[in-house]
Design an enzyme around this catalytic site. Structure first.
Site, PDB file in Angstrom:
ATOM      1  N   GLY A  53       0.824  -1.204   0.000  1.00 33.03           N
ATOM      2  CA  GLY A  53       0.000   0.000   0.000  1.00 33.03           C
ATOM      3  C   GLY A  53       0.856   1.251   0.000  1.00 33.03           C
ATOM      4  CB  CYS A  80       5.316  -4.069   0.160  1.00 34.10           C
ATOM      5  SG  CYS A  80       6.091  -2.459  -0.134  1.00 34.10           S
ATOM      6  CE1 TYR A  81       1.004   0.974   5.533  1.00 33.59           C
ATOM      7  CE2 TYR A  81      -0.477  -0.909   5.723  1.00 33.59           C
ATOM      8  CZ  TYR A  81      -0.088   0.359   6.123  1.00 33.59           C
ATOM      9  OH  TYR A  81      -0.785   1.011   7.122  1.00 33.59           O
ATOM     10  CG  HIS A 189       5.851  -5.580  -4.466  1.00 33.29           C
ATOM     11  ND1 HIS A 189       4.561  -5.476  -3.991  1.00 33.29           N
ATOM     12  CD2 HIS A 189       6.478  -4.429  -4.119  1.00 33.29           C
ATOM     13  CE1 HIS A 189       4.416  -4.311  -3.394  1.00 33.29           C
ATOM     14  NE2 HIS A 189       5.560  -3.653  -3.454  1.00 33.29           N
ATOM     15  CD  GLU A 191       2.932  -8.382  -5.361  1.00 30.36           C
ATOM     16  OE1 GLU A 191       2.601  -7.239  -4.999  1.00 30.36           O
ATOM     17  OE2 GLU A 191       3.732  -9.087  -4.729  1.00 30.36           O
ATOM     18  CG  ASP A 247     -17.502 -10.260 -19.895  1.00 28.20           C
ATOM     19  OD1 ASP A 247     -16.666 -11.142 -20.158  1.00 28.20           O
ATOM     20  OD2 ASP A 247     -17.207  -9.056 -19.809  1.00 28.20           O
ATOM     21  CE  LYS A 388     -13.434  -9.916 -21.065  1.00 23.15           C
ATOM     22  NZ  LYS A 388     -14.824  -9.808 -21.541  1.00 23.15           N
TER      23      LYS A 388
END
Length: 532
Positions: A53, A80-81, A189, A191, A247, A388
């Site tokens: 964050g 991180c945060y 990070h 990710e 969708d 998606k």
């Protein structure tokens, strides 16, 4: 079902955490950090991840979560945060750093700790990645791994019983853990793609440490979704609005698989669809799936509402209001309806609802908000927590034709937001024909599946040209093609020049009203995928 809870503290990378977790076949949900302990218990997470964050935990009003999450008896990972917040809540000390770490850093893992968190991570020699760190002052002496940092605070002292497991040249506590409680935290990070072994690290946390089986897939999602739909709807009727896109089609087929003829679909032809789209939708639903379908041609009504409007948000609002009015009139003729189904996806929710972290609303979406309140119907959104690419997997699992599953994403307001400026019948027809050319050429190209989305935009700009020795002053068309996984971020697609040349030549030769074609080479961010 094994579920991972991601508490969002506003990081730009929170969605990427969810992507990586699901790529490991583990179901997860992002929820705001304000989620109460009671709500967390009701969710029943098998593990909790605290996101990064933009705030500093040293600020008195910095976002925090209920410290009771550390008493749930489940593994917790702070990123991180999240690392800094874990350190603070568990009794450590965090302070503002005299330096900031942004970008690639060299992480040295303590070999003496033998951490399960870094099990199987391939240690590299520092000189092998020195060129990737040339813009930083980071030393690359010793063995380690490349990671991505983005922080300005540091953990000055660790919580009781915590041990440091990795460091950088400027951050001593770049990773720590309390193994007995299965608490882990990283300053980098894992990710992001810029941490090459980040997915392996996340896999260690989820599978080795949390003991998750990693058996969540689209087949299991469909079974669970159908059960939830049947339980929620009961014997009542449900209506859904079709747009012809992936969708709404996948959502409608999924609902129909669950409750059959309790579903009635309403297809509102707003006159803003792609070439031959209305006929294709009717054929698919009436003939192939035998789903109850009511078709309403409201072209005149929509074009009247859009007359003289050029602002993109005003276009969206007027299209939304008109859709509600037309849909409402049609729905009144269908007895026993208590539910409204929608094909809302996760990116729609994130971009339209800003309470999930401090992210700003980028644009209003046609399929989120408004309709249920007007019609006093209960909402069913079976795809609400999917990306998606996951929706396409569901479509294939349900047996939908591959051509439909890979159909290009189409915004709710249709061609109105790809036709910059005022929407008129004449300009719509020009855009339709140009877009059909782009579609035909890219679909005939062998690399078409490498492109996540492509379309044509008609600009409110005219340019001088020469055609047949005559001066022309016609519109400019822009072709847009991007590569992405879920639409949250995107890079422009480097299409072959020969392909671009064919698209340009055909549009200029075949579509009266266009004499110039340009190619959009902006990425998201800073641009959005759509132009409006």
């Amino acid at each position: 079902m094994e579920k991972v809870l991601i508490l969002d503290f506003g990081s730009q990378y929170t969605m990427l955490i969810a992507r990586r977790v699901r790529e490991l076949n583990v179901y997860c949900e992002i929820q705001p950090y304000t989620m109460t302990l009671e709500q967390i218990r009701a969710f029943g997470p098998a593990a909790v991840i605290l996101s990064g964050g933009p705030a500093s935990v040293t600020d008195p009003d910095s976002p925090t979560c209920d410290p009771g999450i550390f008493d749930l008896g489940v593994p917790v990972l702070g990123i991180c945060y999240g690392l800094q917040l874990m350190a603070k809540l568990l009794g450590g000390k965090v302070s503002k750093s005299s330096f900031r770490e942004y970008g690639p850093r060299w992480l040295k893992i303590d070999p003496g700790r033998k951490s399960e968190f870094f099990h199987g991570v391939e240690i590299e020699r520092g000189d092998a990645v020195a060129d990737q760190l040339h813009k930083t002052s980071e030393p690359t002496d010793g063995d380690g791994i490349l990671v991505w940092m983005s922080h300005g605070d540091l953990v000055e002292s660790l919580p009781p019983d915590a041990i440091a497991t990795a460091s950088t040249g400027t951050t001593a506590n770049a990773s720590f853990e309390i193994p007995g409680k299965k608490f882990y935290a990283v300053q980098f990070h894992p990710e992001v793609a810029h941490t090459p072994q980040g997915k392996k690290i996340l896999s260690n946390f989820l599978c080795r440490i949390a003991g998750l089986a990693g058996d969540w897939n689209m087949a299991s999602f469909i079974r669970q979704a159908e059960d939830r739909i049947r339980e929620r709807v009961g014997q009542a009727g449900i209506i859904m609005g079709l747009s012809g896109g992936v969708d709404s089609t996948v959502a409608a087929v999924l609902v129909h698989e669950a409750i059959g003829d309790q579903l009635t679909c309403i297809f509102v032809d707003n006159g803003l669809l792609r070439q031959d789209e209305a006929a294709a939708v009717e054929k698919l639903f009436r003939e192939h799936y035998k789903i109850r379908l009511e078709t309403v041609d409201a072209t005149d009504e929509f074009l009247s509402a859009l007359a003289g409007v050029t602002d993109p948000e005003e276009k969206r609002k007027r299209i939304g209001r008109t859709f509600i009015e037309v849909f409402e009139r049609s729905a009144k003729n269908i007895p026993g309806v208590e539910f409204l189904g929608q094909g809302t996806l996760y990116p729609d929710v994130i971009e339209s609802v800003s309470f999930r972290g401090p992210s700003a609303t980028i644009k209003s979406h046609h399929n989120v908000g408004g309709l249920p309140e007007r019609m006093r119907l209960k909402l069913v959104e079976p795809l609400r927590e999917l990306f998606k690419d996951e929706v396409r997997e569901v479509g294939l699992e349900l047996g939908l034709p591959e051509a439909l599953v890979w159909r290009q994403p189409f915004p709710g307001p249709g061609l109105a937001v790809r036709l910059l400026g005022e929407v008129t019948r004449e300009r719509l027809e020009i855009l339709r024909r140009a877009d059909a050319v782009t579609t035909a050429e890219i679909e005939a190209w062998e690399g078409r599946r490498s492109v996540w989305q492509y379309f044509t935009v008609l600009l409110p700009v005219q340019s001088v040209g020469v055609m047949g020795d005559e001066r022309t002053y016609d519109f400019v068309a822009a072709v847009r093609a991007v590569k992405s996984v879920d639409g949250m971020t995107a890079d422009w697609a480097d299409l072959p020049h020969a392909l671009l040349a064919r698209i340009s030549n055909r549009i200029i030769n075949e579509v009266r009203g266009i004499n110039r074609v340009v190619y959009d080479i902006s990425s998201k961010p800073p641009a959005t995928i759509e132009w409006e």
